[in-house]
Design a protein around this motif. Structure first.
Motif, short mmCIF file in Angstrom:
data_model
loop_
_atom_site.label_atom_id
_atom_site.label_comp_id
_atom_site.label_asym_id
_atom_site.label_seq_id
_atom_site.Cartn_x
_atom_site.Cartn_y
_atom_site.Cartn_z
N GLY A 1 3.69 40.13 58.82
CA GLY A 1 4.88 40.63 58.15
C GLY A 1 4.65 42.00 57.53
N ILE A 2 3.50 42.18 56.88
CA ILE A 2 3.16 43.49 56.31
C ILE A 2 2.99 44.52 57.42
CG2 ILE A 2 1.37 44.76 55.05
CD1 ILE A 2 0.92 42.18 53.41
N ALA A 3 2.31 44.12 58.51
CA ALA A 3 2.11 45.05 59.63
C ALA A 3 3.45 45.48 60.22
CB ALA A 3 1.23 44.40 60.70
N TRP A 4 4.41 44.56 60.31
CA TRP A 4 5.72 44.88 60.87
C TRP A 4 6.49 45.81 59.93
CZ3 TRP A 4 10.87 44.04 59.51
CH2 TRP A 4 11.79 44.28 60.53
N VAL A 5 6.49 45.51 58.64
CA VAL A 5 7.22 46.36 57.68
C VAL A 5 6.63 47.77 57.66
CG1 VAL A 5 7.71 46.73 55.24
CG2 VAL A 5 8.01 44.46 56.24
N LEU A 6 5.30 47.87 57.59
CA LEU A 6 4.67 49.20 57.56
C LEU A 6 4.91 49.94 58.88
CD1 LEU A 6 1.25 48.40 55.83
CD2 LEU A 6 3.25 49.54 54.83
N GLY A 7 4.81 49.21 59.99
CA GLY A 7 4.98 49.85 61.28
C GLY A 7 6.37 50.34 61.56
N THR A 8 7.38 49.67 60.99
CA THR A 8 8.77 50.05 61.25
C THR A 8 9.38 50.91 60.14
OG1 THR A 8 9.53 47.96 60.27
CG2 THR A 8 9.23 48.02 62.66
N GLN A 9 8.95 50.70 58.90
CA GLN A 9 9.59 51.37 57.78
C GLN A 9 8.78 52.51 57.18
OE1 GLN A 9 12.73 50.35 57.15
NE2 GLN A 9 12.41 48.86 58.79
N VAL A 10 7.48 52.51 57.37
CA VAL A 10 6.63 53.52 56.72
C VAL A 10 6.04 54.49 57.75
CG1 VAL A 10 4.59 53.91 55.28
CG2 VAL A 10 6.08 51.94 54.83
N PHE A 11 5.38 53.96 58.79
CA PHE A 11 4.67 54.82 59.74
C PHE A 11 5.47 55.12 61.00
CE2 PHE A 11 1.27 52.47 57.43
CZ PHE A 11 0.77 53.56 56.72
N ASP A 12 6.57 54.44 61.21
CA ASP A 12 7.40 54.66 62.40
C ASP A 12 6.57 54.59 63.67
OD1 ASP A 12 9.78 55.09 63.75
OD2 ASP A 12 9.58 57.28 63.70
N ASN A 13 5.80 53.51 63.81
CA ASN A 13 4.94 53.33 64.99
C ASN A 13 5.77 53.23 66.26
OD1 ASN A 13 2.72 53.30 63.33
ND2 ASN A 13 2.48 51.07 63.36
N ASP A 14 5.22 53.72 67.36
CA ASP A 14 5.91 53.55 68.63
C ASP A 14 5.83 52.09 69.05
OD1 ASP A 14 3.38 53.10 69.82
OD2 ASP A 14 3.19 55.19 70.43
N THR A 15 6.53 51.74 70.12
CA THR A 15 6.64 50.34 70.52
C THR A 15 5.28 49.72 70.82
OG1 THR A 15 8.85 50.70 71.42
CG2 THR A 15 7.65 48.77 72.22
N ALA A 16 4.43 50.44 71.55
CA ALA A 16 3.12 49.90 71.91
C ALA A 16 2.26 49.64 70.68
CB ALA A 16 2.40 50.85 72.87
N SER A 17 2.25 50.58 69.74
CA SER A 17 1.45 50.41 68.53
C SER A 17 1.98 49.27 67.67
CB SER A 17 1.44 51.71 67.71
OG SER A 17 0.80 52.75 68.41
N LEU A 18 3.31 49.15 67.59
CA LEU A 18 3.90 48.08 66.80
C LEU A 18 3.53 46.72 67.38
CD1 LEU A 18 5.82 47.48 64.41
CD2 LEU A 18 7.69 47.43 66.08
#
Length: 312
Positions: free
Chosen positions: A243-260
């Motif tokens: 859950g933390i990885a998803w929130v940070l990846g989508t809301q903070v770091f704007d990770n691309d699809t592969a990284s997310l």
């Protein structure tokens, strides 16, 4: 439902096959230990060596990917350690071992095959980037805190503590395989085709052997006692960390699809057998960690399916 059947089920069927053979007495303890020793000490280090040696380091090591995963991992560790210590009144050494179970996702034996089956072999670069520092970093953290907890009040010098941590971490076969992969990658030393053919043969055996052996190992564990503590570990591993990885990846770091995908799916894996091995190494919280590995692995069939639905 197709994700469950096509992606998750084959991985757990291999684990279940090993479990069933152990239960029927056709896969005894010595055989289980032999298969796991082959997988963890030889085949998996070779797999990691090959993957790191051939990895595009500049493209794989994305800051958002790494921070999303490891901030979640460290938060889960703190959650488990403090929960065990303050809520369940466990001794400090027990609390460190329980925190380690919340920290150490089964990134290798579950994360790799599930990510590959879901998104293909080309999606594994982020997984390998996470794994390349996973064991060295997390073992160093766990060992450092455990040695500190054990030696509190004994006057052990920082130098002696540092030597203990370094020796315990650098002697891990997984760490040796990763280090050799980095050495070959960075030096660019050409290797003959016969060498890579042998490496590929060994690497292909790693995941199936490890999954089958994992089934035998899980048969040894019996769900018993400490239900609230085990529930806390399962929550931290299967929900809090991803859950933390998803929130940070989508809301903070704007990770691309592969990284997310790599960060969240790797975070969503149940605690690995390493969580029990760490507890066994120090002789603390063995029953809790062993049962948590078994229960969380079973529950992860459902939670991984949920995360696959959430991910793009």
């Amino acid at each position: 439902m197709s994700l469950l059947l096509d992606v998750i089920m084959p991985v757990f069927l291999i684990i279940g096959f090993g479990y069933a053979m152990a239960r029927q007495g056709l896969f005894n303890d010595s055989a289980v230990d032999g298969v796991m020793r082959f997988a963890q000490n030889f085949a998996v280090p070779v797999l990691l060596f090959r993957s790191i040696a051939q990895l595009d380091l500049g493209a794989a090591y994305d800051v958002g990917l790494m921070l999303s995963f490891y901030i979640g991992a460290l938060t889960s560790f703190a959650f488990g350690l403090l929960g065990a210590r303050l809520l369940f009144r466990r001794p400090l050494t027990d609390s460190v071992a329980i925190g380690f179970a919340c920290l150490f996702s089964n990134s290798l034996l579950l994360g790799l095959p599930i990510t590959e089956r879901a998104y293909g072999a080309d999606a594994l670069a982020g997984n390998y980037a996470i794994i390349s520092i996973h064991a060295p970093l997390l073992y160093a953290l766990g060992i450092a805190l455990m040695e500190w907890a054990r030696t509190t009040g004994q006057g052990l010098s920082m130098g002696a503590l540092g030597r203990q941590i370094s020796k315990a971490t650098l002697s891990q076969p997984l760490v040796i395989g990763i280090a050799c992969g980095f050495a070959l990658n960075l030096t660019g030393l050409p290797m003959p085709g016969a060498f890579w053919s042998a490496v590929d043969m060994m690497a292909r055996a790693a995941i199936p052997a490890a999954l089958f052996g994992l089934g035998g190992v899980l048969f040894r564990y019996r769900p018993e006692g400490d239900k609230a503590t085990i529930a806390m570990i399962c929550f931290a591993s299967l929900i809090l960390h991803p859950g933390i990885a998803w929130v940070l990846g989508t809301q903070v770091f704007d990770n691309d699809t592969a990284s997310l995908r790599s960060s969240v799916l790797t975070a969503a894996m149940a605690p690995g057998v390493n969580a029990y091995m760490f507890a066994h190494l120090y002789g603390v919280a063995k029953r809790v960690n062993a049962t948590a590995v078994l229960v969380a692995t079973a529950l992860s069939m459902g939670t991984i399916w949920v995360w696959l639905q959430i991910l793009p």
